[in-house]
Design a protein around this motif. Structure first.
Motif, PDB file in Angstrom:
ATOM      1  N   GLY A 239     -12.052   4.925  56.223  1.00 55.51           N
ATOM      2  CA  GLY A 239     -11.964   4.079  55.125  1.00 55.51           C
ATOM      3  C   GLY A 239     -11.042   2.763  55.966  1.00 55.51           C
ATOM      4  N   GLY A 240      -9.292   3.665  56.808  1.00 59.25           N
ATOM      5  CA  GLY A 240      -7.998   3.546  56.840  1.00 59.25           C
ATOM      6  C   GLY A 240      -8.407   2.028  57.791  1.00 59.25           C
ATOM      7  N   LEU A 241      -9.351   2.122  59.040  1.00 58.65           N
ATOM      8  CA  LEU A 241      -9.742   1.942  60.078  1.00 58.65           C
ATOM      9  C   LEU A 241     -10.513   0.425  59.486  1.00 58.65           C
ATOM     10  CD1 LEU A 241      -9.010   1.507  63.197  1.00 58.65           C
ATOM     11  CD2 LEU A 241     -10.825   2.529  63.715  1.00 58.65           C
ATOM     12  N   GLY A 242     -11.214   0.814  58.959  1.00 57.98           N
ATOM     13  CA  GLY A 242     -12.102   0.046  58.675  1.00 57.98           C
ATOM     14  C   GLY A 242     -11.778  -1.345  58.066  1.00 57.98           C
ATOM     15  N   LEU A 243     -10.473  -1.013  56.740  1.00 54.62           N
ATOM     16  CA  LEU A 243      -9.960  -2.015  55.815  1.00 54.62           C
ATOM     17  C   LEU A 243      -9.342  -2.981  56.783  1.00 54.62           C
ATOM     18  CD1 LEU A 243      -9.321  -0.324  52.953  1.00 54.62           C
ATOM     19  CD2 LEU A 243     -10.224  -1.887  53.599  1.00 54.62           C
ATOM     20  N   VAL A 247     -10.610  -6.929  56.114  1.00 50.88           N
ATOM     21  CA  VAL A 247      -9.809  -7.795  55.804  1.00 50.88           C
ATOM     22  C   VAL A 247      -9.135  -9.370  56.522  1.00 50.88           C
ATOM     23  CG1 VAL A 247      -6.744  -7.792  55.245  1.00 50.88           C
ATOM     24  CG2 VAL A 247      -8.720  -6.153  54.927  1.00 50.88           C
ATOM     25  N   PRO A 248      -8.502  -9.005  57.851  1.00 49.44           N
ATOM     26  CA  PRO A 248      -9.263 -10.208  59.178  1.00 49.44           C
ATOM     27  C   PRO A 248      -9.696 -11.076  59.239  1.00 49.44           C
ATOM     28  CG  PRO A 248      -7.378  -8.049  59.881  1.00 49.44           C
ATOM     29  CD  PRO A 248      -8.563  -7.106  58.672  1.00 49.44           C
ATOM     30  N   GLY A 249     -11.084 -10.355  59.164  1.00 45.67           N
ATOM     31  CA  GLY A 249     -12.096 -10.963  59.315  1.00 45.67           C
ATOM     32  C   GLY A 249     -12.578 -11.313  58.088  1.00 45.67           C
ATOM     33  N   SER A 250     -12.582 -11.020  57.261  1.00 47.47           N
ATOM     34  CA  SER A 250     -12.369 -11.277  56.008  1.00 47.47           C
ATOM     35  C   SER A 250     -11.972 -13.109  55.883  1.00 47.47           C
ATOM     36  CB  SER A 250     -12.414 -10.721  54.825  1.00 47.47           C
ATOM     37  OG  SER A 250     -13.201  -9.692  54.669  1.00 47.47           O
ATOM     38  N   MET A 281     -17.862  -4.638  61.613  1.00 43.75           N
ATOM     39  CA  MET A 281     -17.644  -2.709  62.047  1.00 43.75           C
ATOM     40  C   MET A 281     -16.835  -2.559  61.386  1.00 43.75           C
ATOM     41  SD  MET A 281     -15.994  -4.247  66.735  1.00 43.75           S
ATOM     42  CE  MET A 281     -15.495  -2.528  66.125  1.00 43.75           C
ATOM     43  N   GLY A 282     -16.168  -3.249  60.610  1.00 41.42           N
ATOM     44  CA  GLY A 282     -15.041  -2.970  58.996  1.00 41.42           C
ATOM     45  C   GLY A 282     -16.219  -2.319  58.122  1.00 41.42           C
ATOM     46  N   VAL A 283     -17.138  -2.798  57.813  1.00 42.94           N
ATOM     47  CA  VAL A 283     -18.178  -2.069  57.115  1.00 42.94           C
ATOM     48  C   VAL A 283     -19.249  -1.396  57.210  1.00 42.94           C
ATOM     49  CG1 VAL A 283     -20.434  -2.596  55.397  1.00 42.94           C
ATOM     50  CG2 VAL A 283     -18.597  -4.634  56.080  1.00 42.94           C
ATOM     51  N   GLN A 284     -19.074  -1.195  58.587  1.00 39.57           N
ATOM     52  CA  GLN A 284     -19.287  -0.011  58.804  1.00 39.57           C
ATOM     53  C   GLN A 284     -18.446   1.085  58.902  1.00 39.57           C
ATOM     54  OE1 GLN A 284     -20.667  -1.102  63.443  1.00 39.57           O
ATOM     55  NE2 GLN A 284     -23.230  -1.769  62.474  1.00 39.57           N
ATOM     56  N   LEU A 285     -17.226   0.813  59.328  1.00 41.20           N
ATOM     57  CA  LEU A 285     -16.362   2.804  59.555  1.00 41.20           C
ATOM     58  C   LEU A 285     -16.300   2.616  57.701  1.00 41.20           C
ATOM     59  CD1 LEU A 285     -13.723   0.904  61.872  1.00 41.20           C
ATOM     60  CD2 LEU A 285     -14.919   2.906  62.437  1.00 41.20           C
ATOM     61  N   ILE A 286     -16.081   2.247  57.525  1.00 42.85           N
ATOM     62  CA  ILE A 286     -15.979   2.574  55.807  1.00 42.85           C
ATOM     63  C   ILE A 286     -16.840   3.031  55.153  1.00 42.85           C
ATOM     64  CG2 ILE A 286     -15.841   1.496  52.824  1.00 42.85           C
ATOM     65  CD1 ILE A 286     -14.273  -0.795  54.241  1.00 42.85           C
TER      66      ILE A 286
END
Length: 320
Positions: A239-243, A247-250, A281-286
């Motif tokens: 989740g940390g890596l996903g955020l 966040v930058p992607g958003s 990728m962020g959503v997938q990691l979370i």
């Protein structure tokens, strides 16, 4: 029946060393008066080692040979020995006679006399390996593992180690994790000390280690660091890596959406693809972190595995 000391030795293609190994373990432990057993786990040798072990065991009831069906690796061989060990104290060493069985009584006496020590790891301070291809990679690996796992030892590769039984019962080896037993024991609550032990040059047989071992250590180190730090909280890792990606992607997509509202064309911009990929990728990691949280709860609750270990409180001091 429970006994005092179990010596576990993984064996692979060491037929020429077995008779002397068995004799030297007997010479080291028989004068102590402790009850002991020697568990030699043959890891799929093809040089006649299993037959020789069976022959040696016929006259020695304390010798318990185990023959694995094929070559599984040193970690599996050690685990097979641990599962069969009956001793209050468990000692491991290699079958190539570079470790000295005469050091075993001193390690056991230290465990008996010092209740604040649960594991003793040997340190080959004067290492007798002649090949620099073994010494220098080992030195680098020791420093890297100590830094990454925060368990400060000079010699992770020394097979001569002694444990209290309860520590061995808390850990399980698979893959190539035998190199990281001190780290696994520390995570299980063990208090570890390191003591210098003797080391002898190999006189018979061939070494099973090569330079490629260093690269495997690096890969296994990634696994063990994740295991030690995030085993009970995988969401913090994934989740940390996903955020960090989400966040930058958003923000990128929000910026491009604002440009679109102002009438600019954003369809051909590479930044759009970067933003979409980072969000996905962020959503997938979370989601992977959330899945890991569910699995770790099933692991502990479904099989009633403990999340922690306890130790006995020290005896209260008597006032004079």
């Amino acid at each position: 029946m429970p006994i005092d000391v179990s010596v576990v030795v993984p064996v692979y293609q060491e037929r020429d060393n077995l008779a002397e190994l068995v004799a030297r373990v007997q010479q080291a432990l028989q004068p102590t008066g402790w009850s002991f057993e020697l568990i030699c786990v043959d890891d799929g040798s093809t040089d006649g080692s299993p037959a020789l072990l069976a022959e040696l065991a016929a006259q020695r009831p304390w010798l318990r040979p185990v023959a694995l069906a094929r070559n599984y690796g040193q970690s599996t061989a050690l685990q097979a020995g641990f599962e069969r060990a009956r001793g209050r104290y468990i000692v491991t060493l290699d079958g190539d006679l570079q470790n000295d069985p005469a050091d075993i009584p001193a390690l056991i006496e230290r465990l008996q006399q010092d209740p604040d020590v649960d594991m003793i790891s040997g340190w080959r301070r004067q290492r007798q390996d002649k090949a620099l291809s073994r010494k220098w990679p080992s030195m680098l690996a020791n420093r890297l593992i100590s830094w990454a796992t925060r368990v400060k030892l000079h010699d992770y590769g020394c097979a001569l180690k002694a444990y209290r039984r309860e520590i061995i019962e808390r850990i399980h080896l698979y893959g190539e994790l035998h190199r990281f037993i001190p780290s696994l024991a520390k995570e299980a609550g063990a208090r570890i000390v390191e003591v210098p032990v003797r080391h002898h040059p190999r006189t018979r047989g061939q070494s099973k280690y090569g330079l490629d071992r260093t690269f495997r250590v690096i890969l296994d180190l990634v696994l063990i660091v994740f295991f030690l730090r995030y085993r009970q909280r995988p969401l913090h890792a994934f989740g940390g890596l996903g955020l960090w990606l989400l966040v930058p992607g958003s923000l990128i997509l929000s910026y491009l959406a604002a440009l679109k509202l102002l009438g600019q064309d954003i369809g051909g911009r590479p930044l759009l693809m970067v933003g979409v990929m980072m969000v996905l990728m962020g959503v997938q990691l979370i989601v992977a972190g959330l899945t890991g949280e569910l699995l770790i709860r099933i692991y502990h609750e479904g099989a009633a595995r403990p999340q922690y270990h306890t130790r006995a409180l020290p005896a209260p001091r008597r006032e004079a």
